[in-house]
Design a protein around this motif. Structure first.
Motif, mmCIF file in Angstrom:
data_model
loop_
_atom_site.group_PDB
_atom_site.id
_atom_site.type_symbol
_atom_site.label_atom_id
_atom_site.label_comp_id
_atom_site.label_asym_id
_atom_site.label_seq_id
_atom_site.Cartn_x
_atom_site.Cartn_y
_atom_site.Cartn_z
ATOM 1 N N ASP A 129 29.419 29.985 38.235
ATOM 2 C CA ASP A 129 29.023 29.049 37.264
ATOM 3 C C ASP A 129 27.199 28.912 37.413
ATOM 4 N N ALA A 130 26.819 28.992 38.566
ATOM 5 C CA ALA A 130 25.498 28.942 38.819
ATOM 6 C C ALA A 130 24.452 30.324 38.018
ATOM 7 N N VAL A 131 25.435 31.213 38.341
ATOM 8 C CA VAL A 131 24.850 32.512 37.817
ATOM 9 C C VAL A 131 24.830 32.277 36.077
ATOM 10 N N GLU A 132 25.835 32.010 35.640
ATOM 11 C CA GLU A 132 25.777 31.908 34.032
ATOM 12 C C GLU A 132 25.093 31.125 33.707
ATOM 13 N N GLN A 133 24.758 29.793 34.180
ATOM 14 C CA GLN A 133 23.790 28.724 33.705
ATOM 15 C C GLN A 133 22.318 29.368 33.765
ATOM 16 N N ALA A 134 22.023 29.949 35.102
ATOM 17 C CA ALA A 134 20.759 30.560 35.165
ATOM 18 C C ALA A 134 20.362 31.546 34.240
#
Length: 229
Positions: A64-69
């Motif tokens: 989720d963090a990778v997608e948002q970043a």
């Protein structure tokens, strides 16, 4: 991406924005713009983006963090990976572990992997929490002022220095900063700019910083040249 997960990640950053921006200020002091930077544990990508790399790669275990970043910072690259299994053909000018090393399961394996991504001028820059803050940080999580996190390894400076040396890195700079990690007008400034640098009080600062360089032997340099030709 799960909207609840996305909002939760951003909520914790916003709640502790003073703390995160202090970390960004530290890294900006030592990192040149337009260089190749790898961040291990890149979370939402704010730190990596603030450093304005010519090429920036963030690796992070939370998808989720990778997608948002990647959505927020499309000029940078983010991938889902753990550092123990990560490999790359790139050589980086800087490798960052901002509050990451304490959560790594196999630290020697991780550092050995990162060593392969270095040239003689590469700098490995680490941030980790002072063990004397363990109870305070656990309490902060209990009262909702800090993101609940899995169990971490509370490493001292000596622990990290020894691990680095065993993996062919040597420390060139070590410091501590941030006595008061919340933005309270005047109080935060007084604690962090007046009291924190004092020799005795400095030992109680929240964040420890290490800058290390690879110990690269001539044979290692020759091997890397051969592999690229």
């Amino acid at each position: 991406m799960n909207a609840s997960s996305r909002n939760n990640l951003q909520k914790w950053r916003d709640l502790n924005i003073y703390y995160y921006r202090d970390i960004e200020r530290f890294y900006k002091t030592f990192i040149q713009k337009d260089t190749k930077i790898l961040e291990v544990g890149s979370n939402l990508g704010y730190l990596l983006n603030s450093l304005q790399p010519s090429y920036g790669l963030g690796i992070e275990q939370n998808p989720d963090a990778v997608e948002q970043a990647q959505i927020h910072f499309p000029k940078l690259d983010f991938i889902v990976s753990d550092v123990e299994s990560f490999c790359s053909s790139e050589i980086f000018d800087y490798i960052l572990l901002a509050n990451t090393i304490s959560y790594i399961t196999d630290i020697p394996q991780a550092l050995n992997n990162l060593y392969q991504l270095c040239q003689p001028s590469t700098r490995l820059i680490l941030t980790f929490h002072n063990p004397s803050w363990e109870i305070i940080l656990k309490l902060a999580s209990l009262i909702g002022q800090r993101m609940p996190l899995p169990q971490l390894n509370w490493l001292s400076y000596g622990d990290v220095e020894n691990l680095l040396y065993l993996c062919q890195f040597e420390v060139v700079y070590h410091s501590k900063r941030l006595l008061f990690p919340k933005q309270v007008p005047l109080l935060a400034w007084f604690f962090n700019h007046v009291l924190a640098p004092l020799p005795l009080l400095n030992q109680f600062c929240l964040n420890e910083y290490i800058i290390a360089r690879p110990i690269i032997h001539i044979s290692t340099i020759a091997m890397k040249v051969l592999l690229r030709t």
